[in-house]
Design a protein around this motif. Structure first.
Motif, short mmCIF file in Angstrom:
data_model
loop_
_atom_site.label_atom_id
_atom_site.label_comp_id
_atom_site.label_asym_id
_atom_site.label_seq_id
_atom_site.Cartn_x
_atom_site.Cartn_y
_atom_site.Cartn_z
N PRO A 58 0.80 -1.23 0.00
CA PRO A 58 0.00 0.00 0.00
C PRO A 58 0.83 1.28 0.00
CG PRO A 58 -0.13 -1.09 2.13
CD PRO A 58 0.52 -2.05 1.20
N ASP A 59 2.10 1.20 0.41
CA ASP A 59 2.95 2.40 0.42
C ASP A 59 3.96 2.42 -0.73
OD1 ASP A 59 1.83 3.62 2.65
OD2 ASP A 59 3.06 2.47 4.04
N GLY A 60 3.83 1.48 -1.67
CA GLY A 60 4.74 1.48 -2.80
C GLY A 60 6.11 0.92 -2.49
N GLU A 61 6.18 -0.01 -1.54
CA GLU A 61 7.45 -0.65 -1.25
C GLU A 61 7.69 -1.78 -2.26
OE1 GLU A 61 9.41 0.69 0.56
OE2 GLU A 61 8.46 1.57 2.34
N PRO A 62 8.98 -2.06 -2.59
CA PRO A 62 10.20 -1.55 -1.95
C PRO A 62 10.70 -0.21 -2.49
CG PRO A 62 10.78 -3.15 -3.59
CD PRO A 62 9.28 -3.12 -3.59
N PHE A 63 9.94 0.39 -3.42
CA PHE A 63 10.43 1.62 -4.02
C PHE A 63 10.56 2.76 -3.02
CE2 PHE A 63 9.36 5.73 -6.09
CZ PHE A 63 10.55 5.87 -6.79
N LYS A 64 9.61 2.90 -2.12
CA LYS A 64 9.63 4.01 -1.18
C LYS A 64 10.89 3.99 -0.33
CE LYS A 64 6.86 6.32 2.37
NZ LYS A 64 5.57 6.32 3.11
N GLN A 65 11.25 2.82 0.19
CA GLN A 65 12.47 2.70 0.99
C GLN A 65 13.71 3.02 0.15
OE1 GLN A 65 13.21 1.95 4.16
NE2 GLN A 65 11.26 1.26 5.03
N ALA A 66 13.73 2.53 -1.10
CA ALA A 66 14.88 2.76 -1.96
C ALA A 66 15.04 4.23 -2.29
CB ALA A 66 14.72 1.94 -3.25
N ALA A 67 13.93 4.93 -2.57
CA ALA A 67 14.00 6.35 -2.89
C ALA A 67 14.45 7.17 -1.68
CB ALA A 67 12.65 6.84 -3.39
N ALA A 68 13.95 6.82 -0.50
CA ALA A 68 14.37 7.53 0.71
C ALA A 68 15.85 7.33 0.96
CB ALA A 68 13.55 7.05 1.91
N ALA A 69 16.33 6.09 0.78
CA ALA A 69 17.76 5.81 0.98
C ALA A 69 18.60 6.55 -0.06
CB ALA A 69 18.00 4.30 0.90
N TYR A 70 18.12 6.62 -1.28
CA TYR A 70 18.84 7.31 -2.37
C TYR A 70 19.09 8.77 -2.01
CZ TYR A 70 19.56 9.22 -7.10
OH TYR A 70 20.06 9.87 -8.21
N HIS A 71 18.11 9.40 -1.37
CA HIS A 71 18.25 10.81 -1.01
C HIS A 71 18.73 11.02 0.42
CE1 HIS A 71 16.52 12.37 -4.70
NE2 HIS A 71 15.51 11.52 -4.60
#
Length: 359
Positions: A58-71
């Motif tokens: 529902p939160d778009g994982e694993p993309f959300k974690q990856a994008a947060a880590a990227y930034h």
């Protein structure tokens, strides 16, 4: 005849003109990375197919974690979405019935989504004579009467990146008068990620950054983007976003893409080299060219030449450019070219050379 408001979908364009589409079309109207998706995405495809029967996170994982880590930020400050288009629609709803400033020429979806939400828009048009640079003083003079200002950095369609000082001046003034700032950084990764304002957002709670995965990673078909902002803003937007608004395959692909550093570096180098070659060619032919820093540029023709005629003649030759008839301040006089492969760009230059020689 009204031309499409966006690039891409070239066969629909031929249909609208009542023309038979040639077997081979070179589409310079869209500006995705010509390299295609990273090889790591293609290698992952068999595994992705097996995920089709599962509901997405529902939160778009694993993309959300990856994008947060990227930034290097916390996930509470990030919202994933079904492309930047959905996120812009959600943002526009945030300003329903309020007042917005939009700087033209720029991406048409800002006004389209804002008007759909009854937002009163003050348009400020950057001067062609001034190279489409931000009209800083008119912007500063207008901020106090607005609830939000939209800024495209680098700008689409000009490719021009406002200076750091210009953006900082606007952002600081906006903060003082209670105006939110939406920074659309859809093309910042074709320039330099260090120029993003995302690392500064802890001190700028009134700034919202919109990012797209489509352009750099050549994945427009899956629709993926994200917003970075103060957690309170993210929370408010999350509450009105559709459930499962990021599909499971998109979230997996997005996480893989963000790990592709060498791929990004190649894309940046390619865009720079081809942009500089195309700029030199067009200027030699008497055209005005924007000082783009992205993977596209815009150009206007010299005296006595008609941009719409060039657009139509290129269509007849199987070449699609991006018109500017819905870009206020360009008003059809300019054309945009996405940086494609060296081979395709050389073919474009050959056809343009013949056209310039005959016109």
């Amino acid at each position: 005849m009204r031309l499409p408001d966006h690039g891409a979908n070239p066969r629909q364009l031929y249909k609208r003109f009542g023309l038979e589409a040639p077997e081979q079309i070179l589409d310079f109207s869209e500006n995705c990375n010509p390299a295609g998706p990273p090889q790591a995405v293609l290698d992952l495809w068999p595994e992705l197919v097996r995920k089709l029967s599962a509901y997405p996170h529902p939160d778009g994982e694993p993309f959300k974690q990856a994008a947060a880590a990227y930034h290097g930020i916390d996930t509470t400050g990030l919202l994933a979405g079904n492309g930047a288009a959905e996120l812009l629609a959600l943002l526009a709803a945030r300003y329903r019935g309020k007042r917005a400033i939009v700087i033209h020429p720029t991406f048409s979806e800002y006004e389209a989504t804002l008007r759909a939400n009854g937002v009163s828009i003050q348009a400020i048009v950057a001067s062609e004579e001034n190279g489409f640079r931000l009209p800083l003083q008119p912007i500063l003079d207008s901020l106090e009467q607005a609830d939000v200002i939209y800024l495209c950095t680098p700008n689409n369609p000009t490719g021009i990146l406002p200076t750091r000082d210009e953006l900082r001046t606007i952002i600081l003034r906006a903060g003082k008068v209670g105006t939110e700032v939406v920074l659309d950084e859809a093309f910042i990764d074709f320039m330099d990620e260090s120029l993003s304002f995302i690392p500064k957002l802890d001190a700028l709670p009134h700034v919202i950054v919109v990012r797209s995965m489509t352009k750099m990673y050549a994945i427009p078909g899956i629709r993926l983007g994200y917003i970075v902002a103060d957690p309170s803003i993210i929370g408010e937007m999350k509450r009105v976003a559709p459930h499962w608004n990021v599909n499971g395959i998109a979230s997996e692909i997005g996480a893989v893409c963000l790990a592709e550093q060498e791929y990004r570096m190649r894309a940046v180098r390619h865009a720079k080299v081809e942009r500089e070659k195309m700029t030199a060619f067009l200027r030699t032919e008497g055209c005005m060219v924007t000082d783009s820093v992205s993977n596209f540029l815009s150009f206007s023709l010299g005296e006595g030449r008609d941009a719409r005629q060039l657009y139509s003649d290129m269509l007849a030759r199987g070449i699609v450019l991006r018109h500017s008839e819905n870009f206020r301040g360009m008003d059809g006089r300019w054309l945009r070219v996405g940086m494609k492969s060296e081979t395709d760009l050389n073919l474009l230059k050959e056809e343009l050379y013949r056209w310039f020689a005959a016109n």
